[in-house]
Design a protein around this motif. Structure first.
Motif, PDB file in Angstrom:
ATOM      1  N   GLY A 163       0.818  -1.213   0.000  1.00 32.62           N
ATOM      2  CA  GLY A 163       0.000   0.000   0.000  1.00 32.62           C
ATOM      3  C   GLY A 163       0.846   1.254   0.000  1.00 32.62           C
ATOM      4  N   ILE A 164       1.914   1.244   0.786  1.00 31.47           N
ATOM      5  CA  ILE A 164       2.831   2.399   0.836  1.00 31.47           C
ATOM      6  C   ILE A 164       3.524   2.574  -0.512  1.00 31.47           C
ATOM      7  CG2 ILE A 164       4.975   3.248   1.882  1.00 31.47           C
ATOM      8  CD1 ILE A 164       4.048   1.904   4.496  1.00 31.47           C
ATOM      9  N   LEU A 165       4.010   1.484  -1.106  1.00 33.60           N
ATOM     10  CA  LEU A 165       4.668   1.552  -2.411  1.00 33.60           C
ATOM     11  C   LEU A 165       3.712   2.064  -3.495  1.00 33.60           C
ATOM     12  CD1 LEU A 165       6.818  -1.710  -2.393  1.00 33.60           C
ATOM     13  CD2 LEU A 165       7.637   0.637  -2.213  1.00 33.60           C
ATOM     14  N   LYS A 166       2.491   1.628  -3.427  1.00 26.02           N
ATOM     15  CA  LYS A 166       1.506   2.063  -4.415  1.00 26.02           C
ATOM     16  C   LYS A 166       1.244   3.549  -4.276  1.00 26.02           C
ATOM     17  CE  LYS A 166      -2.862   0.471  -6.270  1.00 26.02           C
ATOM     18  NZ  LYS A 166      -3.995  -0.413  -6.078  1.00 26.02           N
ATOM     19  N   THR A 167       1.126   4.029  -3.048  1.00 27.62           N
ATOM     20  CA  THR A 167       0.894   5.448  -2.790  1.00 27.62           C
ATOM     21  C   THR A 167       2.074   6.273  -3.272  1.00 27.62           C
ATOM     22  OG1 THR A 167      -0.388   4.859  -0.839  1.00 27.62           O
ATOM     23  CG2 THR A 167       0.301   7.139  -1.016  1.00 27.62           C
ATOM     24  N   LEU A 168       3.288   5.834  -3.006  1.00 33.15           N
ATOM     25  CA  LEU A 168       4.487   6.549  -3.449  1.00 33.15           C
ATOM     26  C   LEU A 168       4.614   6.575  -4.965  1.00 33.15           C
ATOM     27  CD1 LEU A 168       7.135   5.345  -0.817  1.00 33.15           C
ATOM     28  CD2 LEU A 168       6.113   7.608  -1.004  1.00 33.15           C
ATOM     29  N   SER A 169       4.257   5.473  -5.627  1.00 30.41           N
ATOM     30  CA  SER A 169       4.346   5.430  -7.073  1.00 30.41           C
ATOM     31  C   SER A 169       3.329   6.346  -7.739  1.00 30.41           C
ATOM     32  CB  SER A 169       4.206   3.997  -7.582  1.00 30.41           C
ATOM     33  OG  SER A 169       2.893   3.553  -7.366  1.00 30.41           O
ATOM     34  N   GLU A 170       2.206   6.553  -7.115  1.00 32.77           N
ATOM     35  CA  GLU A 170       1.180   7.427  -7.671  1.00 32.77           C
ATOM     36  C   GLU A 170       1.587   8.891  -7.550  1.00 32.77           C
ATOM     37  OE1 GLU A 170      -2.433   6.344  -5.656  1.00 32.77           O
ATOM     38  OE2 GLU A 170      -2.601   4.455  -6.743  1.00 32.77           O
ATOM     39  N   LYS A 171       2.398   9.240  -6.578  1.00 36.72           N
ATOM     40  CA  LYS A 171       2.837  10.628  -6.390  1.00 36.72           C
ATOM     41  C   LYS A 171       3.905  10.893  -7.378  1.00 36.72           C
ATOM     42  CE  LYS A 171       1.667  11.224  -1.579  1.00 36.72           C
ATOM     43  NZ  LYS A 171       2.100  11.545  -0.275  1.00 36.72           N
TER      44      LYS A 171
END
Length: 171
Positions: A163-171
């Motif tokens: 979830g953290i990786l997905k959030t960072l990739s979207e930014k």
């Protein structure tokens, strides 16, 4: 019954006593034929062997056995039925269940894993004894519990990380 027949019965009983660690003595006198047949059927379904024995022959077999039966030979008065099972609480469960419909059988005594129980008041204690399979199941459950906690912690941590990786990739 001739002496040879009696000695053969004593030998058979001694062998049965040596082969098992669960022996119950019960009084089933006064039961009619239908009720006795129902009791035998219930015993068969529960894996309990039920046999009516002569007190003197059973007492001699107990003396010939290498096990210490304590006070059990003293309860060999009147009609006695021998109940033998692999599970230590199976005969007690059969007796308790059967007594919901009838006042018999009465527990005279029991020999369970080198412990001697005398008297009908011991029935509840005998019902609550866990069988070998139940104890193994409890141990396995206790052993699995920490492993399940570790696995669930790893799985939840993995979903948080993704979830953290997905959030960072979207930014």
């Amino acid at each position: 019954m001739t002496r040879e027949e009696k000695s053969q019965v004593i030998q058979d009983l001694t062998a049965q006593l040596a082969d098992t660690n669960t022996i119950y003595l019960a009084d089933i006198s006064g039961l009619d034929a239908i009720t006795t047949s129902n009791l035998r059927r219930a015993c068969f379904k529960a894996g309990v062997r039920l046999a009516v024995v002569k007190n003197t022959l059973l007492e001699k077999a107990m003396e010939a056995s290498d096990k210490e039966f304590g006070e059990l030979p003293e309860v060999l008065k009147g009609n006695t039925s021998l109940m033998i099972a692999e599970a230590s609480n199976a005969p007690a469960k059969v007796i308790k269940e059967f007594r919901k419909k009838s006042d018999k059988p009465l527990l005279k005594g029991a020999y369970v894993e080198e412990a001697v129980y005398v008297g009908d008041d011991q029935l509840d204690a005998l019902v609550n004894i866990k069988s070998r399979e139940e104890l193994i199941g409890d141990i396995i459950t206790l052993l699995q519990s920490p492993a399940k906690n570790v696995v669930s912690a790893l799985q939840s941590g993995g979903s948080k990380l993704s979830g953290i990786l997905k959030t960072l990739s979207e930014k």
